[in-house]
Design a protein around this motif. Sequence first.
Motif, mmCIF file in Angstrom:
data_model
loop_
_atom_site.group_PDB
_atom_site.id
_atom_site.type_symbol
_atom_site.label_atom_id
_atom_site.label_comp_id
_atom_site.label_asym_id
_atom_site.label_seq_id
_atom_site.Cartn_x
_atom_site.Cartn_y
_atom_site.Cartn_z
ATOM 1 N N ASP A 248 4.506 43.066 -6.496
ATOM 2 C CA ASP A 248 5.998 42.557 -7.042
ATOM 3 C C ASP A 248 5.809 41.496 -7.813
ATOM 4 N N PHE A 249 4.813 41.131 -8.570
ATOM 5 C CA PHE A 249 4.576 39.946 -9.457
ATOM 6 C C PHE A 249 5.152 40.266 -10.718
ATOM 7 N N CYS A 250 4.729 41.303 -11.423
ATOM 8 C CA CYS A 250 5.380 41.705 -12.959
ATOM 9 C C CYS A 250 5.137 43.163 -13.234
ATOM 10 N N MET A 251 5.737 43.541 -14.141
ATOM 11 C CA MET A 251 5.942 44.918 -14.852
ATOM 12 C C MET A 251 5.352 44.955 -16.316
ATOM 13 N N LEU A 252 4.694 46.036 -16.923
ATOM 14 C CA LEU A 252 4.510 46.070 -18.332
ATOM 15 C C LEU A 252 5.021 47.313 -18.515
ATOM 16 N N GLU A 253 5.714 47.182 -19.911
ATOM 17 C CA GLU A 253 6.080 48.566 -20.368
ATOM 18 C C GLU A 253 5.108 48.791 -21.508
ATOM 19 N N VAL A 254 4.158 49.824 -21.458
ATOM 20 C CA VAL A 254 3.189 49.946 -22.393
ATOM 21 C C VAL A 254 3.652 51.394 -23.321
ATOM 22 N N PRO A 255 3.287 51.225 -24.716
ATOM 23 C CA PRO A 255 3.588 52.446 -25.457
ATOM 24 C C PRO A 255 2.298 53.405 -25.447
ATOM 25 N N LYS A 256 2.504 54.585 -25.676
ATOM 26 C CA LYS A 256 1.374 55.440 -25.461
ATOM 27 C C LYS A 256 0.239 55.359 -26.714
ATOM 28 N N ARG A 286 8.330 40.272 -24.924
ATOM 29 C CA ARG A 286 7.802 41.436 -25.859
ATOM 30 C C ARG A 286 6.459 40.456 -26.564
ATOM 31 N N ILE A 287 5.420 41.132 -26.540
ATOM 32 C CA ILE A 287 4.371 40.415 -27.111
ATOM 33 C C ILE A 287 3.357 41.188 -27.742
ATOM 34 N N LYS A 288 2.935 40.665 -28.819
ATOM 35 C CA LYS A 288 1.637 41.485 -29.824
ATOM 36 C C LYS A 288 0.398 41.184 -29.424
ATOM 37 N N ILE A 289 -0.379 42.219 -29.014
ATOM 38 C CA ILE A 289 -1.908 41.907 -28.535
ATOM 39 C C ILE A 289 -2.630 42.611 -29.768
ATOM 40 N N LYS A 290 -3.475 41.453 -30.477
ATOM 41 C CA LYS A 290 -4.331 41.854 -31.527
ATOM 42 C C LYS A 290 -5.540 42.608 -31.153
ATOM 43 N N LYS A 291 -6.117 43.504 -31.827
ATOM 44 C CA LYS A 291 -7.379 43.956 -31.681
ATOM 45 C C LYS A 291 -8.398 43.005 -31.026
ATOM 46 N N ASP A 292 -9.452 43.069 -29.957
ATOM 47 C CA ASP A 292 -10.308 42.255 -29.415
ATOM 48 C C ASP A 292 -9.509 41.022 -28.865
ATOM 49 N N HIS A 293 -8.342 41.172 -28.446
ATOM 50 C CA HIS A 293 -7.877 40.172 -27.624
ATOM 51 C C HIS A 293 -7.188 40.547 -26.328
ATOM 52 N N ASP A 294 -7.090 39.595 -25.339
ATOM 53 C CA ASP A 294 -6.837 39.816 -23.983
ATOM 54 C C ASP A 294 -5.253 39.387 -23.890
ATOM 55 N N LEU A 295 -4.333 40.215 -23.017
ATOM 56 C CA LEU A 295 -3.153 39.476 -22.515
ATOM 57 C C LEU A 295 -3.442 38.718 -21.363
ATOM 58 N N VAL A 296 -3.099 37.775 -21.249
ATOM 59 C CA VAL A 296 -3.296 36.748 -20.257
ATOM 60 C C VAL A 296 -1.894 36.684 -19.363
ATOM 61 N N LEU A 297 -1.917 36.649 -18.180
ATOM 62 C CA LEU A 297 -0.723 36.463 -17.261
ATOM 63 C C LEU A 297 -1.109 35.134 -16.254
ATOM 64 N N GLU A 307 -6.953 49.102 -28.446
ATOM 65 C CA GLU A 307 -6.443 48.773 -29.958
ATOM 66 C C GLU A 307 -5.293 47.787 -29.812
ATOM 67 N N GLU A 308 -4.775 47.376 -31.122
ATOM 68 C CA GLU A 308 -3.655 46.453 -31.522
ATOM 69 C C GLU A 308 -2.519 47.204 -30.598
ATOM 70 N N THR A 309 -1.528 46.483 -29.959
ATOM 71 C CA THR A 309 -0.536 46.887 -29.314
ATOM 72 C C THR A 309 0.730 45.742 -29.216
ATOM 73 N N SER A 310 1.866 46.232 -28.679
ATOM 74 C CA SER A 310 3.002 45.324 -28.442
ATOM 75 C C SER A 310 3.350 45.974 -26.794
ATOM 76 N N VAL A 311 3.520 45.015 -26.001
ATOM 77 C CA VAL A 311 3.973 45.380 -24.717
ATOM 78 C C VAL A 311 5.134 44.513 -24.216
ATOM 79 N N THR A 312 5.938 44.822 -23.337
ATOM 80 C CA THR A 312 6.905 44.002 -22.919
ATOM 81 C C THR A 312 6.672 43.899 -21.343
ATOM 82 N N VAL A 313 6.463 42.506 -21.075
ATOM 83 C CA VAL A 313 6.161 42.185 -19.577
ATOM 84 C C VAL A 313 7.433 41.786 -18.974
ATOM 85 N N TYR A 314 7.738 42.260 -17.820
ATOM 86 C CA TYR A 314 8.976 41.790 -17.071
ATOM 87 C C TYR A 314 8.467 41.042 -15.693
#
Length: 328
Positions: A248-256, A286-297, A307-314
Amino acid sequence: MKKCEGCGAYLQDEDPNKEGFTKNISKNLCERCFRIRNYSEYKVVVKDNDDYIKILKEINQTRDLVVFVVDVFLLNHGLEMIQKYLTNPILLVLTKRDLLPLSVKDEKLLSYMDNYNIKVVDKEIISSYKNYNFDALLYKIKKYQISKMVYVVGFTNAGKSTMINKLLYHYSNEDTKLTTSLMPSTTLNRLEVTLDETLTLVDTPGLLIKNSLMNYLDGNKLNKVLPKKEIKPITYQIKSNQWIVIDDFCMLEVPKGNDLTLYLSGALNVNRYYEGIEVEGLKNKRIKIKKDHDLVLEGLGFIHFKEETSVTVYTKYDMDIYTRKKLI
Ligand SMILES: Nc1nc2c(ncn2[C@@H]2O[C@H](COP(=O)(O)OP(=O)(O)OP(=O)(O)O)[C@@H](O)[C@H]2O)c(=O)[nH]1
Ligand SMILES: [Mg+2]
């Protein structure tokens, strides 16, 4: 005035709600340390960084060696700030090595630290749980020490006191033991321990990490969030748009169309959903994550996307969410 042997707070028998309280002033431990050690009962102490910065300024008055202890799993983006206050020589020690997969090379983790702008005399990677690299650590401390005094600093919960306990256990006849716990702000004031006639280690309270999930959780939740053993990365193939729910800490909306790997405590429940997630009232980013990067919570863990992508974290927490070059 006498200090508590576990956390460094000045002992007092007047106010049970203040640091260092003991009913019997002739004891060496405050009641809080006694309870943490014997009943794993935590009393959260809210410290502010001002007290800590005062200690750093005192250390800066000396020219002594500083051992800067960093948690390799919860590397945070404020690491450079230590040098805002300290001009002492710094030995950087990455700890909790046991939490990251063994397949990752120590060298890789150590050289990752070059991404931070911290000037150091040397680096070492250790695990206090596994007694890993302590001979090398002591060798480096002795090699770079300037006087008898060596200061151990770092963010709260990094594992400073646990590391000092291990050094005492392996290399001294001292039977004192510092109090350690998974709650932030366990150590409350500077505390000196003698390793041998040439080396005194000074434990210090940890700097609080602003906007870390850690700051908002009680003992039970922290037990879940903070890993105790090697992280088993979880990889998902994301074939259609979906939601990843981390307890119950967070949710991510991830595109296909993107695979991701989660590096989190194994005690957390992670689930995937394709629809029907309630996000009302939650903060989102909403955050863009470049290739070879991590998303840090911050305080929870990190996620790698192929791959490069954008996700939304709630999330309902004031938790920093950012990207960095990939760690592993
Ligand atoms: N997995 C793992 N956990 C560790 C290691 N070292 C310490 N810990 C855990 O990390 C948590 C914090 O340890 P402490 O030694 O109290 O950390 P600290 O830096 O002294 O924290 P403060 O006193 O709050 O500044 C505890 O739950 C420890 O058991 C390690 O090498 N590996
Ligand atoms: Mg401590």
